[in-house]
Design a protein around this motif. Structure first.
Motif, mmCIF file in Angstrom:
data_model
loop_
_atom_site.group_PDB
_atom_site.id
_atom_site.type_symbol
_atom_site.label_atom_id
_atom_site.label_comp_id
_atom_site.label_asym_id
_atom_site.label_seq_id
_atom_site.Cartn_x
_atom_site.Cartn_y
_atom_site.Cartn_z
ATOM 1 N N ALA A 26 -73.416 16.702 -8.561
ATOM 2 C CA ALA A 26 -73.372 16.943 -10.101
ATOM 3 C C ALA A 26 -72.127 16.958 -10.822
ATOM 4 N N ASP A 27 -71.512 15.917 -10.621
ATOM 5 C CA ASP A 27 -69.991 16.017 -11.237
ATOM 6 C C ASP A 27 -70.128 15.783 -12.694
ATOM 7 N N HIS A 32 -71.378 12.611 -17.717
ATOM 8 C CA HIS A 32 -70.623 12.607 -18.956
ATOM 9 C C HIS A 32 -70.582 10.967 -19.069
ATOM 10 N N ASP A 33 -69.591 10.258 -18.192
ATOM 11 C CA ASP A 33 -69.163 9.183 -18.559
ATOM 12 C C ASP A 33 -70.470 8.213 -18.438
ATOM 13 N N PHE A 34 -71.197 8.411 -17.481
ATOM 14 C CA PHE A 34 -72.269 7.734 -17.089
ATOM 15 C C PHE A 34 -73.040 7.384 -18.294
ATOM 16 N N ARG A 35 -73.510 8.561 -18.761
ATOM 17 C CA ARG A 35 -74.342 8.518 -20.230
ATOM 18 C C ARG A 35 -73.554 7.973 -21.356
ATOM 19 N N VAL A 36 -72.247 8.215 -21.527
ATOM 20 C CA VAL A 36 -71.700 7.377 -22.716
ATOM 21 C C VAL A 36 -71.590 5.938 -22.410
ATOM 22 N N GLY A 37 -71.528 5.719 -21.172
ATOM 23 C CA GLY A 37 -71.293 3.952 -21.038
ATOM 24 C C GLY A 37 -72.839 3.511 -21.185
ATOM 25 N N LEU A 70 -82.970 10.990 -16.926
ATOM 26 C CA LEU A 70 -83.296 11.647 -15.882
ATOM 27 C C LEU A 70 -81.962 12.875 -15.462
ATOM 28 N N VAL A 71 -80.956 12.229 -15.521
ATOM 29 C CA VAL A 71 -79.486 13.061 -15.374
ATOM 30 C C VAL A 71 -79.304 13.817 -16.500
ATOM 31 N N GLY A 72 -79.713 13.352 -17.875
ATOM 32 C CA GLY A 72 -79.619 14.211 -19.034
ATOM 33 C C GLY A 72 -80.160 15.613 -19.016
#
Length: 260
Positions: A26-27, A32-37, A70-72
């Motif tokens: 849960a880094d 954050h970077d995944f969601r921005v991407g 999901l990760v949001g």
């Protein structure tokens, strides 16, 4: 190579790198970077769909958007923890109680995320190249000013009372506008306007901070912790101040753009 291809290739590599991390940890930075991407990829492929409506963009982006949502849930709890920890006005005992509750919520949400993700293929996300869409660089450059202008027209509407839902939509459209500007970095004739980017970043920060407080208040209400009420009152005052500042700076940005 199409001028958008380099941007697309870099994004896909970075999103898959972050996906590998969040499958195991849960880094905060990786989430954050995944969601921005994913937001950047969404802006890119929806731009392509404006040129060629036959592209099945929703289906193309569905796996990435699904993981994004999901990760949001975990990300919202991480943001809430950061905000609560920053509230100097909150009594230490209340802050400690909320911190414990939010840490437990993060662990629970992340376990649920991993359980849901276990049903998905374990490999990288795959998205079609720009070349595979058949859209030419010439078509991209022709449509670029049309697409950017259409986004700004919606962002700049300020008449009357703006609801929270409308502010949220403006926040999304403003991000999409900046992501499109970023996507054209390798395209002929594209020059980044640092003065404009400075105004966009400030507005994004204000609206992002406002939205963080909106989601945190909702999460704190769901916790049913006695300490939540104090935190909610503080965050509510901050939320109103941020929206007031956002309105002022959005008007300044609109006037600046009109005067260019």
């Amino acid at each position: 190579m199409n001028c958008l291809e380099r941007y697309r290739n870099r994004l896909v590599r970075e999103v898959n790198r972050d996906l590998r991390t969040i499958r195991e940890l849960a880094d905060e930075e990786a989430i954050h970077d995944f969601r921005v991407g994913v937001k950047r990829l969404t802006a890119l492929y929806y731009f392509l769909a404006e040129i060629d409506p036959e592209l099945r963009v929703r289906r193309t982006l569905k796996p990435a958007r699904r993981i994004f949502k999901l990760v949001g849930i975990t990300r919202d709890a991480q943001i809430a923890l950061q905000l609560v920890d920053s509230l100097d006005e909150l009594a230490p005992a209340d802050a400690a109680a909320l911190s414990r509750a939010l840490q437990a919520r993060i662990r629970s949400d992340y376990r649920a995320f991993r359980a849901r993700l276990a049903d998905w293929p374990s490999g990288p996300l795959r998205l079609p190249t720009i070349r595979a869409t058949g859209i030419s660089e010439a078509a991209i450059l022709r449509h670029k000013p049309v697409s950017l202008a259409a986004l700004l027209r919606e962002v700049f509407v300020l008449e009357g009372r703006i609801t929270s839902e409308q502010w949220h939509k403006k926040r999304i459209l403003l991000k999409r506008y900046r992501h499109k500007l970023d996507a054209f970095a390798f395209c002929p004739g594209h020059l980044q306007d640092e003065a404009e980017l400075k105004q966009i970043r400030l507005l994004e920060q204000l609206l992002g901070d406002w939205h963080d407080r909106v989601t945190t208040i909702e999460l704190l209400r769901a916790l049913h912790e006695p300490a939540s009420e104090s935190a909610i009152r503080i965050l509510g005052r901050q939320q109103n101040a941020l929206l007031g500042a956002a309105r002022i700076y959005l008007r300044k940005y609109r006037d600046w753009h009109a005067a260019r």
